[in-house]
Motif scaffolding. Structure first.
Motif, PDB file in Angstrom:
ATOM      1  N   SER A 156      -8.783  -1.095  18.220  1.00  0.00           N
ATOM      2  CA  SER A 156      -9.915  -0.405  19.846  1.00  0.00           C
ATOM      3  C   SER A 156     -10.526  -0.889  19.972  1.00  0.00           C
ATOM      4  CB  SER A 156     -10.751   0.027  18.402  1.00  0.00           C
ATOM      5  OG  SER A 156     -11.324  -1.367  17.607  1.00  0.00           O
ATOM      6  N   ILE A 157     -10.441  -3.283  19.941  1.00  0.00           N
ATOM      7  CA  ILE A 157     -10.831  -3.917  20.820  1.00  0.00           C
ATOM      8  C   ILE A 157      -9.297  -5.384  21.228  1.00  0.00           C
ATOM      9  CG2 ILE A 157     -12.702  -3.665  20.647  1.00  0.00           C
ATOM     10  CD1 ILE A 157     -13.590  -6.136  18.752  1.00  0.00           C
TER      11      ILE A 157
ATOM     12  N   ALA B 180       1.111  -1.227  -0.103  1.00  0.00           N
ATOM     13  CA  ALA B 180       0.165   0.176  -0.147  1.00  0.00           C
ATOM     14  C   ALA B 180       1.413   1.785  -0.185  1.00  0.00           C
ATOM     15  CB  ALA B 180      -0.994  -0.030   1.266  1.00  0.00           C
ATOM     16  N   VAL B 181       2.048   0.940   0.055  1.00  0.00           N
ATOM     17  CA  VAL B 181       2.978   2.342   0.546  1.00  0.00           C
ATOM     18  C   VAL B 181       3.235   2.820  -0.587  1.00  0.00           C
ATOM     19  CG1 VAL B 181       4.774   2.971   1.659  1.00  0.00           C
ATOM     20  CG2 VAL B 181       3.146   1.918   3.613  1.00  0.00           C
ATOM     21  N   LEU B 182       3.883   1.795  -0.859  1.00  0.00           N
ATOM     22  CA  LEU B 182       4.789   1.715  -2.045  1.00  0.00           C
ATOM     23  C   LEU B 182       3.931   1.673  -3.631  1.00  0.00           C
ATOM     24  CD1 LEU B 182       6.488  -1.927  -1.626  1.00  0.00           C
ATOM     25  CD2 LEU B 182       7.265   0.157  -1.607  1.00  0.00           C
ATOM     26  N   ASP B 183       2.614   1.297  -3.067  1.00  0.00           N
ATOM     27  CA  ASP B 183       1.231   2.096  -4.135  1.00  0.00           C
ATOM     28  C   ASP B 183       0.781   3.397  -4.461  1.00  0.00           C
ATOM     29  OD1 ASP B 183       1.212  -0.674  -6.011  1.00  0.00           O
ATOM     30  OD2 ASP B 183      -0.593  -1.056  -4.024  1.00  0.00           O
ATOM     31  N   GLY B 184       1.459   4.237  -3.183  1.00  0.00           N
ATOM     32  CA  GLY B 184       1.410   5.686  -3.051  1.00  0.00           C
ATOM     33  C   GLY B 184       0.647   6.334  -1.837  1.00  0.00           C
ATOM     34  N   THR B 185      -0.534   4.885  -1.168  1.00  0.00           N
ATOM     35  CA  THR B 185      -1.485   5.769  -0.122  1.00  0.00           C
ATOM     36  C   THR B 185      -0.359   7.030   0.444  1.00  0.00           C
ATOM     37  OG1 THR B 185      -3.080   4.960   1.345  1.00  0.00           O
ATOM     38  CG2 THR B 185      -0.727   4.026   1.196  1.00  0.00           C
ATOM     39  N   ASP B 186      -1.085   7.598   1.315  1.00  0.00           N
ATOM     40  CA  ASP B 186      -0.769   8.793   2.081  1.00  0.00           C
ATOM     41  C   ASP B 186      -0.473   8.240   3.656  1.00  0.00           C
ATOM     42  OD1 ASP B 186      -0.702  10.996   0.645  1.00  0.00           O
ATOM     43  OD2 ASP B 186      -2.466  10.727  -0.580  1.00  0.00           O
ATOM     44  N   ALA B 187      -2.196   7.323   4.134  1.00  0.00           N
ATOM     45  CA  ALA B 187      -2.223   6.783   5.032  1.00  0.00           C
ATOM     46  C   ALA B 187      -2.897   5.745   4.896  1.00  0.00           C
ATOM     47  CB  ALA B 187      -2.894   7.736   5.470  1.00  0.00           C
ATOM     48  N   VAL B 188      -2.204   4.537   5.923  1.00  0.00           N
ATOM     49  CA  VAL B 188      -3.020   3.535   6.420  1.00  0.00           C
ATOM     50  C   VAL B 188      -3.760   3.215   8.004  1.00  0.00           C
ATOM     51  CG1 VAL B 188      -1.524   2.058   5.309  1.00  0.00           C
ATOM     52  CG2 VAL B 188      -1.236   2.360   7.409  1.00  0.00           C
ATOM     53  N   MET B 189      -4.962   2.478   8.107  1.00  0.00           N
ATOM     54  CA  MET B 189      -5.620   2.888   8.803  1.00  0.00           C
ATOM     55  C   MET B 189      -6.138   2.037   9.844  1.00  0.00           C
ATOM     56  SD  MET B 189      -9.136   5.409   9.703  1.00  0.00           S
ATOM     57  CE  MET B 189     -10.225   4.201   8.373  1.00  0.00           C
ATOM     58  N   LEU B 190      -6.212   1.613  10.799  1.00  0.00           N
ATOM     59  CA  LEU B 190      -6.393   0.767  11.906  1.00  0.00           C
ATOM     60  C   LEU B 190      -7.543   0.826  12.656  1.00  0.00           C
ATOM     61  CD1 LEU B 190      -3.246   0.005  13.929  1.00  0.00           C
ATOM     62  CD2 LEU B 190      -3.733  -1.631  12.092  1.00  0.00           C
ATOM     63  N   SER B 191      -8.235  -0.342  12.904  1.00  0.00           N
ATOM     64  CA  SER B 191      -9.705  -0.229  13.325  1.00  0.00           C
ATOM     65  C   SER B 191      -9.190  -1.492  14.523  1.00  0.00           C
ATOM     66  CB  SER B 191     -10.771  -0.762  12.299  1.00  0.00           C
ATOM     67  OG  SER B 191     -10.100  -1.992  11.734  1.00  0.00           O
ATOM     68  N   ALA B 192     -10.197  -2.186  14.352  1.00  0.00           N
ATOM     69  CA  ALA B 192     -10.371  -3.269  15.529  1.00  0.00           C
ATOM     70  C   ALA B 192      -9.066  -3.617  16.118  1.00  0.00           C
ATOM     71  CB  ALA B 192     -10.903  -4.742  15.033  1.00  0.00           C
ATOM     72  N   GLU B 193      -7.615  -3.541  15.715  1.00  0.00           N
ATOM     73  CA  GLU B 193      -6.262  -4.119  15.869  1.00  0.00           C
ATOM     74  C   GLU B 193      -6.273  -3.119  17.297  1.00  0.00           C
ATOM     75  OE1 GLU B 193      -6.341  -4.642  11.937  1.00  0.00           O
ATOM     76  OE2 GLU B 193      -7.757  -3.544  13.057  1.00  0.00           O
TER      77      GLU B 193
ATOM     78  N   VAL C 131      -0.541  -1.212  21.333  1.00  0.00           N
ATOM     79  CA  VAL C 131       0.521  -0.473  20.967  1.00  0.00           C
ATOM     80  C   VAL C 131       1.294  -1.431  20.409  1.00  0.00           C
ATOM     81  CG1 VAL C 131       2.577   0.142  22.041  1.00  0.00           C
ATOM     82  CG2 VAL C 131       0.377  -0.057  23.254  1.00  0.00           C
ATOM     83  N   LYS C 132       1.539  -2.463  20.404  1.00  0.00           N
ATOM     84  CA  LYS C 132       2.137  -3.413  19.473  1.00  0.00           C
ATOM     85  C   LYS C 132       2.385  -2.993  17.722  1.00  0.00           C
ATOM     86  CE  LYS C 132       3.908  -6.962  22.764  1.00  0.00           C
ATOM     87  NZ  LYS C 132       5.419  -6.552  22.613  1.00  0.00           N
ATOM     88  N   VAL C 133       0.541  -3.250  17.324  1.00  0.00           N
ATOM     89  CA  VAL C 133       0.318  -3.135  16.622  1.00  0.00           C
ATOM     90  C   VAL C 133       0.760  -1.489  15.887  1.00  0.00           C
ATOM     91  CG1 VAL C 133      -2.112  -2.254  17.243  1.00  0.00           C
ATOM     92  CG2 VAL C 133      -1.944  -3.994  14.466  1.00  0.00           C
TER      93      VAL C 133
END
Length: 232
Positions: free
Chosen positions: A68-69, A53-66, A74-76
């Protein structure tokens, strides 16, 4: 199953590419590190997915359940950060919009700044900005060169955090003297440890401070020499 995954990856690449062509911010989200809800280490497939995703040019990556629950929030976040940083080291210079005709002066300045930075060994770019538009255009170009969005407006600083390679800086232009403004910009970069004597810096700004869409100046300066100019 493998065919479906390949199609999914190709679709993601097309969406990221198209969004960048339209100068839009791209966030890649949903189940990026899903296994880390229960486990402290990501799978190899997840590492590759984030890196791609980074190499393809995305600006940001986002976590959700990883985060939040999940059991290891912290490790993720730390794992995601490491993957993104290492993947960014592998990005190459971009040919984004080299054949385009620009419709605005500030857009042309942004593209000129990035072209110059990529071909002159510039260490940092400082963009004095009101809305962040110039910074967004700059962030579409892959370079590995940090772009500092220098603005007095908190909403603009929050917005540019999403732009790839851009870093918000609280900065208020207190002088109308161009030499003084250039001096203060480079001194701020020195305080942050971003540059050192001898480094080249690009500064973009407008003749009319405080007016949206007025970026019309690109200045190339060498750190150290800025103090001599300020004395004059």
């Amino acid at each position: 199953m493998k065919l479906a995954m390949r199609n999914c990856q190709q679709c993601k690449k097309r969406l990221i590419s198209r969004a960048r062509e339209l100068n839009s911010v791209v966030i890649t989200a949903t189940q990026m590190m899903q296994s880390m809800i229960e486990h402290p280490i990501p799978t190899r497939a997840e590492v590759f997915d984030v890196a791609n995703a980074v190499l393809d040019g995305t600006d940001a990556v986002m976590l959700s359940a990883e985060s939040s629950i999940g059991r290891y929030p912290v490790k993720v976040v730390e794992a995601l950060d490491r993957i993104c940083i290492e993947a960014e080291k592998g990005t190459t210079r971009s040919g984004h919009r080299l054949d385009s005709v620009f419709g605005r002066v500030d857009e042309a300045i942004a593209m000129a700044a990035m072209y110059t930075a990529n071909h002159l060994g510039v260490k940092a770019i400082a963009a004095l900005t009101e809305t962040g538009s110039t910074v967004k255009w700059m962030s579409r170009i892959r370079s590995g060169i940090p772009i500092y969005a220098m603005t007095r407006f908190a909403p603009t600083r929050r917005k540019v955090k999403l732009f790839r390679g851009a870093y918000p800086v609280s900065f208020d232009v207190a002088s109308t003297d161009m030499h003084e403004v250039n001096y203060e910009v480079i001194e701020e970069l020195l305080r942050r440890g971003t540059v050192r004597n001898g480094d080249l810096v690009i500064i973009t700004k407008g003749d009319r401070s405080g007016v949206e869409g007025q970026t019309n100046i690109m200045k190339i300066m060498r750190v150290g020499e800025h103090r001599l100019l300020n004395e004059d």
